[in-house]
Design an enzyme around this catalytic site. Structure first.
Site, PDB file in Angstrom:
ATOM      1  NE  ARG A   1       7.132  -0.532   9.824  1.00 12.34           N
ATOM      2  CZ  ARG A   1       5.990  -0.408   9.156  1.00 12.34           C
ATOM      3  NH1 ARG A   1       5.951   0.278   8.026  1.00 12.34           N
ATOM      4  NH2 ARG A   1       4.880  -0.957   9.588  1.00 12.34           N
TER       5      ARG A   1
ATOM      6  NE  ARG B   1       2.851  -4.896  11.091  1.00 16.42           N
ATOM      7  CZ  ARG B   1       3.821  -4.771  10.192  1.00 16.42           C
ATOM      8  NH1 ARG B   1       4.975  -5.365  10.383  1.00 16.42           N
ATOM      9  NH2 ARG B   1       3.625  -4.054   9.119  1.00 16.42           N
TER      10      ARG B   1
ATOM     11  NE  ARG C   1      -3.702  -1.041  10.783  1.00 14.35           N
ATOM     12  CZ  ARG C   1      -2.712  -0.558  10.040  1.00 14.35           C
ATOM     13  NH1 ARG C   1      -2.790   0.635   9.522  1.00 14.35           N
ATOM     14  NH2 ARG C   1      -1.649  -1.301   9.822  1.00 14.35           N
TER      15      ARG C   1
ATOM     16  CE  LYS D   1      -1.854  -1.108   3.972  1.00 12.75           C
ATOM     17  NZ  LYS D   1      -1.103  -2.354   4.316  1.00 12.75           N
TER      18      LYS D   1
ATOM     19  NE  ARG E   1       8.254  -2.666   5.974  1.00 13.53           N
ATOM     20  CZ  ARG E   1       6.950  -2.490   6.179  1.00 13.53           C
ATOM     21  NH1 ARG E   1       6.228  -1.842   5.287  1.00 13.53           N
ATOM     22  NH2 ARG E   1       6.377  -2.967   7.258  1.00 13.53           N
TER      23      ARG E   1
END
Ligand code: AP5
Length: 210
Positions: free
Chosen positions: A155, A166, A88, A13, A122
């Site tokens: 992160r 998550r 969310r 996203k 990532r």
């Protein structure tokens, strides 16, 4: 163009929203980025939400809704915006419908195995939020930001335990928004499995911008 980018963590996203916002001259409003900036600057909000983000749980609705309400009221969002990571939960979606109804919801679809691969590879340039992937979008120099040469970080919520949480939080609290927006005729699925350029092309086509 008032858009929501919906989808599981790591579906891409942010990658697509950054590019579309730049090309169309509208703000990319990522609640995750806003929270992370507050954590970085050690604001009161940042101190309140740090442990929540690190674990992968959701920040309480009241806090998040107020933040987005203020942000979309800024002059630069008058002509449109991309909401990335908001809403969310159903209460967040209900609140948004009152203060800033959207035109379209793009639902980025990706299977769990690929999500885990994307999140675990990532790398992020903390000051700018620029995002890389060790395999799929590597920086020119390993571990360094292309523009500044500064270090890239992983992160805290891209650690295996937080990723697991998550995904569970997404299934329980956010996935119901797919039906929420589908039943209102606002939702379109975007296959997020192809390479970023292809996904971006599909998004532009869907929005009538191709
Ligand atoms: P947030 O920052 O919104 O995290 P997220 O939804 O988990 O989304 P991500 O940033 O992980 O994924 P993405 O889909 O943007 O993927 P990306 O483009 O980076 O939220 C973080 C936290 O903040 C939450 O856990 C919560 O605590 C809090 N929060 C935020 N909003 C909230 C709200 N509304 N209410 C309550 N709490 C909230 O891509 C991932 C990787 O894949 C990158 O490395 C990228 O280079 C790579 N990649 C991207 N596209 C492709 C592709 N097509 N092919 C190959 N690789 C790709």
């Amino acid at each position: 163009m008032k858009l929501i980018f919906l989808g599981p963590p790591g579906a891409g996203k942010g990658t697509i929203a950054t590019r579309l916002a730049e090309d169309e001259g509208i703000p990319h409003i990522s609640t995750g980025d806003i929270f992370r900036e507050n954590i970085r600057n050690q604001t009161e909000l940042g101190k309140k939400v740090k442990a929540i983000l690190d674990s992968g749980d959701l920040v309480p609705d009241e806090l998040t809704v107020e933040l987005v309400k203020d942000r979309v009221a800024q002059p630069d969002a008058a002509g449109g915006f991309i909401l990335d990571g908001f809403p969310r939960t159903v209460p967040q979606a209900d609140a948004l419908a009152d203060f800033a109804p959207v035109d379209k919801v793009l639902n980025f679809v990706l299977d769990e195995e690929e999500i885990v691969r994307r999140l675990s590879g990532r790398r992020v340039h903390k000051p700018s939020g620029r995002t890389y992937h060790v395999l799929f979008a590597p920086p020119k120099v390993e571990g360094k930001d292309d523009e500044t040469g500064e270090d890239l970080i992983i992160r805290d919520d891209d650690q295996p335990e937080a990723i697991k949480n998550r995904l569970a939080v997404y299934e329980k609290q956010t996935a119901p928004l797919i039906e929420y927006y589908n039943s209102r005729g606002l939702l379109t699925d975007i296959d997020s499995a192809p390479a970023p350029d292809e996904v971006y092309k599909a998004v532009r086509t869907e929005l009538g911008l191709a």
